[in-house]
Design an enzyme around this catalytic site. Structure first.
Site, PDB file in Angstrom:
ATOM      1  N   ASP A 101     -38.056  37.460 -43.697  1.00 25.83           N
ATOM      2  CA  ASP A 101     -37.021  36.689 -42.969  1.00 25.83           C
ATOM      3  C   ASP A 101     -35.659  36.442 -44.530  1.00 25.83           C
ATOM      4  O   ASP A 101     -36.068  37.352 -45.673  1.00 25.83           O
ATOM      5  CB  ASP A 101     -38.480  35.772 -43.545  1.00 25.83           C
ATOM      6  N   GLU A 157     -33.737  27.155 -38.048  1.00 23.10           N
ATOM      7  CA  GLU A 157     -34.219  25.365 -38.010  1.00 23.10           C
ATOM      8  C   GLU A 157     -32.790  24.664 -37.490  1.00 23.10           C
ATOM      9  O   GLU A 157     -31.606  25.000 -37.228  1.00 23.10           O
ATOM     10  CB  GLU A 157     -33.738  24.907 -39.507  1.00 23.10           C
ATOM     11  N   HIS A 199     -41.126  19.781 -41.572  1.00 25.18           N
ATOM     12  CA  HIS A 199     -40.880  18.647 -43.097  1.00 25.18           C
ATOM     13  C   HIS A 199     -41.436  17.450 -42.966  1.00 25.18           C
ATOM     14  O   HIS A 199     -41.330  16.745 -44.294  1.00 25.18           O
ATOM     15  CB  HIS A 199     -40.290  19.287 -43.509  1.00 25.18           C
TER      16      HIS A 199
END
Length: 755
Positions: A595, A662, A691
């Site tokens: 990541d 995202e 989220h």
């Protein structure tokens, strides 16, 4: 001379705001209880500033979620779909930030992006053609009234009109200029309301001025402020900037009819040259940002004093370089740190003391403070590892390039993995539920043995592997139940890192992170994820992803050393993570996700500095991590909540095999840029927002997947959520992933001609 700060942390010394807010979201606290807790926190923070000797107490820096959202909400920038929910004022505010779902009522949250070059996230205001910008809220004015009733000298702050309009997202035909007149009128009304108070200063935050500005931008800014400042006001105005320099508009700023100009003299080093070359007007006050609001290290007073004196500015106020929002609260709550390290640390409360001591020294009364500070800086001793430096010295250009080419690897990996079209996966973490957190807490307190701790986690891993198999995910993860944080967990297994107990920093809303401290040379002390990943793989015939955090993200989400360059520090971390990658591969883990959620975060704000000062070493550092793996090993990476469209080519140069990012909150806007730049890496655009607590329906996800496939070829697309699932609850995660798999299956069927 006087002292002031740009802003103060708002989550509370012990994350009180986080706790009461999350209770409110779970309906276990009432709205009056939340409001009362917020008042207590604000008053405590004002008292701390006053007791430290800061001359102007800062108000307007508190927020229940985000200051940009606060300003937009104050100005009635609320899309109609949120009004239609029929919620209370506060719940409507939270719906913009978190989304909302109750029965038939469902709406996604507004997009969230990184705040300039920090790990803080702001909510992107949405302005459409029917938006009516006007003052409708009272929160700022209520806070000012409360602060001025308790403190004589108060400085209020608000996000400025230029920055607000520049950061907003426009839906429809109208753009920023079309809303300028209404915005100016609204800020004039804010001025009028504040005229009724006893504030001494109004701080107008305009950090967007540190970006590269076009002639149109400069004219737009000047037009806004020419009209805004034409109105009489009974307080002084400071135009505050931070995170960089104002080279494109300095002459305009110093000519404005305002009393103060706030400049970051640390990150905005070129601001020093602007002042020296062009001068600073004697009828204005320089809010000199000389105490670093983003780091944790003590200020070296002699250097700061030399800097201040070199500017030859007649009138100045000592200030922080930016808001202390980006620093932990206080070192007083760190009993476990070694004194050798602790003495070099300054969190938000200690930075207040530093401002006061600098003020005293410059006034000629601080000889003891100066002497003590000089003695401190004579005793810095970072741990040194000769082996780490030898490895770096031996690196060659070949160490940064993987063979064969990505195109050839793709063919090899298609045959190796035999995955279906549109393979489904998750980003890595599954919910850190109460039992997971309790197990970790018991282990840390010594209430259970290591064997008991590991046995619990293995049971959780087995359950989550079984769940993923049952719902039909194609590439599985082990859930990361053993991990407290994606950076801290790795730092605990790396030499050179130190850890705090309570150094929490707000990331967004109620979410806070506790960055580790890089204190010495970095190396891998032991295998980090190998045993857990190998165990998870042994439970299934499906492919299991090994989950790692990349070197740039570990660096960016830690408090780094300042005695060596970022490039050297990141290279040390990259070699340590490379050891882990090769170890995973040797133990049969053939898909490894590294990541780099924070890659873009530290990108210089001026494009001219992007490559030389950052990308030229950050991208190779990622390649160094995976350059030695076999062609049959598939390297994934993940990025979140940043604007990637302007660095798409640099991301492709990272030479990963698959990247997830995202996309859901930004309505898949990045995909067009991927296509326009002939992006070669396979991609997993996040199809739903983790989220937000809302659960996307299968039909909604089908539409999103089809939208992706209208722009990208199916053989290049993976299907996944937009980020890890750590912060969500089991119920919503199960439902969302079931819908994700069902939606993917439906789309696959239609691609193959099956209804």
């Amino acid at each position: 001379m006087t002292t002031i700060i740009v802003g103060f942390p708002r989550i509370g010394e012990h994350r009180e705001l986080k706790r009461i807010t999350e209770k409110y979201w779970k309906n276990s606290a009432t709205q009056p209880e939340l409001l009362e807790a917020a008042t207590v926190i604000k008053e405590k923070h004002w008292d701390i500033q006053a007791q430290a000797g800061i001359d102007f107490v800062s108000v307007g820096d508190f927020s229940f979620f985000d200051n940009v959202l606060d300003t937009a909400y104050l100005l009635n920038i609320i899309p109609n779909r949120y009004r239609a929910l029929g919620l209370s004022d506060l719940d409507q505010y939270f719906a913009l930030a978190r989304g909302y779902q109750e029965g038939e009522k469902s709406v996604k949250a507004l997009p969230m992006k990184k705040w300039f070059n920090t790990n803080y996230h702001y909510i992107v205001p949405e302005i459409n053609d029917t938006t009516e910008i006007k003052v409708t809220g009272n929160r700022l004015f209520d806070d000012v009234a409360l602060a001025t009733s308790k403190h004589a000298n108060v400085k209020a702050s608000i996000v400025g009109p230029f920055t607000l309009l520049k950061l907003a997202r426009y839906i429809g035909t109208k753009q920023a200029a079309d809303f300028a007149a209404d915005t100016i009128a609204a800020y004039q009304e804010i001025f009028a309301n504040l005229n009724e108070t006893r504030i001494a200063w109004l701080q107008i935050d305009e950090p967007a001025l540190v970006f590269d500005l076009t002639d149109e931008d400069k004219a737009f800014f000047q037009d806004i402020y020419t009209q805004l400042l034409a109105q009489e006001h009974g307080f002084k105005v400071n135009i505050q900037t931070y995170f960089g320099d104002v080279r494109d508009i300095y002459s305009t700023l110093v000519a404005l009819p305002v009393e103060g100009l706030g400049l970051d003299l640390l990150e905005g080093k070129y601001n020093r040259e602007l002042i020296k070359e062009l001068g600073f007007p004697n009828d204005k006050i320089l809010f000199a940002g000389v105490v670093n609001g983003k780091n944790i290290w003590r200020n070296e007073y002699r250097k700061t004093i030399t800097l201040i004196k070199s500017l030859s500015v007649e009138n100045y106020i000592l200030s922080t370089s930016c808001s202390l929002l980006h620093a932990p609260f206080t070192t007083a709550n760190e009993p476990n740190l070694h004194p050798d390290l602790l003495q070099h640390l300054a969190f938000a409360v200690q930075k207040l003391t530093e401002l006061k001591e600098l003020d005293t020294i410059l006034a000629g009364n601080g000889d003891k403070d100066l002497a003590a500070n000089e003695e401190l800086f004579a005793s810095v001793n970072h741990p040194f590892d000769a082996n780490v430096h030898a490895r770096i010295d031996q690196l060659t250009e070949a160490d940064y390039h993987r063979q064969p080419s990505r195109e050839e690897r793709a063919k090899i990996q298609k045959a190796e993995f035999n995955l279906p079209e549109l393979p489904t996966t998750t980003i890595g973490s599954f919910p850190q539920t109460a039992d997971v957190r309790s197990n970790r807490a018991k282990f840390r307190k010594g209430e259970i043995t290591r064997a008991e701790y590991d046995a619990f986690n293995r049971e959780k891993i087995a359950d989550i592997v079984k769940f993923q198999e049952e719902i039909g995910l194609d590439v599985l993860v082990h859930g990361e139940f053993e991990r407290n944080d994606m950076v801290e967990y790795f730092g605990e297994h790396l030499a050179g890192f130190e850890f705090t107990k309570n150094a929490w920093v707000q990331s967004y809303g109620s979410r806070a992170v506790k960055p580790p401290i890089i204190w010495g040379d970095v190396s891998r002390k032991e295998a980090i994820t190998v045993e857990t990943s190998a165990y998870a793989q042994s439970l299934t015939d499906k492919w299991m992803k090994g989950m790692l955090t990349g070197p740039v993200t570990i660096f960016n989400w830690s408090f780094p050393r300042e005695d060596i360059t970022p490039e050297e520090s990141v290279t040390q971390i990259a070699l340590a993570i490379q050891d882990e990658v090769l170890d995973l591969e040797a133990h049969g883990i053939k898909i490894i996700q590294i990541d780099e959620a924070a890659l873009r975060e530290k990108l210089p704000l001026r494009k001219s500095d992007w490559f030389k000062e950052y990308l030229d070493w950050a991208v190779p550092a990622f390649r160094l991590v995976h350059s030695k793996v076999e062609p049959t090993t598939q390297i994934h990476t993940h990025m979140c909540y940043s604007e990637f469209n302007d660095i798409v080519k640099a991301i492709d140069d990272m030479d990963a095999d698959v990247i997830s990012f995202e996309a859901s909150r930004s309505d898949l806007s990045l995909i067009e840029d991927l296509r326009a730049n002939n992006f070669e890496t396979e991609v997993g655009p996040g199809v739903y927002d983790i989220h937000s607590p809302r659960i996307p329906s299968k039909d909604e996800l089908v539409d999103i997947i089809n939208e992706i496939l209208a722009k990208l070829p199916a053989q290049k697309v993976w299907i996944n959520p937009d980020c890890g699932l750590k912060t969500r609850g089991d119920k919503e995660v199960i439902a969302s992933l079931v819908n994700l798999v069902a939606a993917t299956s439906e789309v696959r069927g239609k691609l193959n001609g099956i209804d």
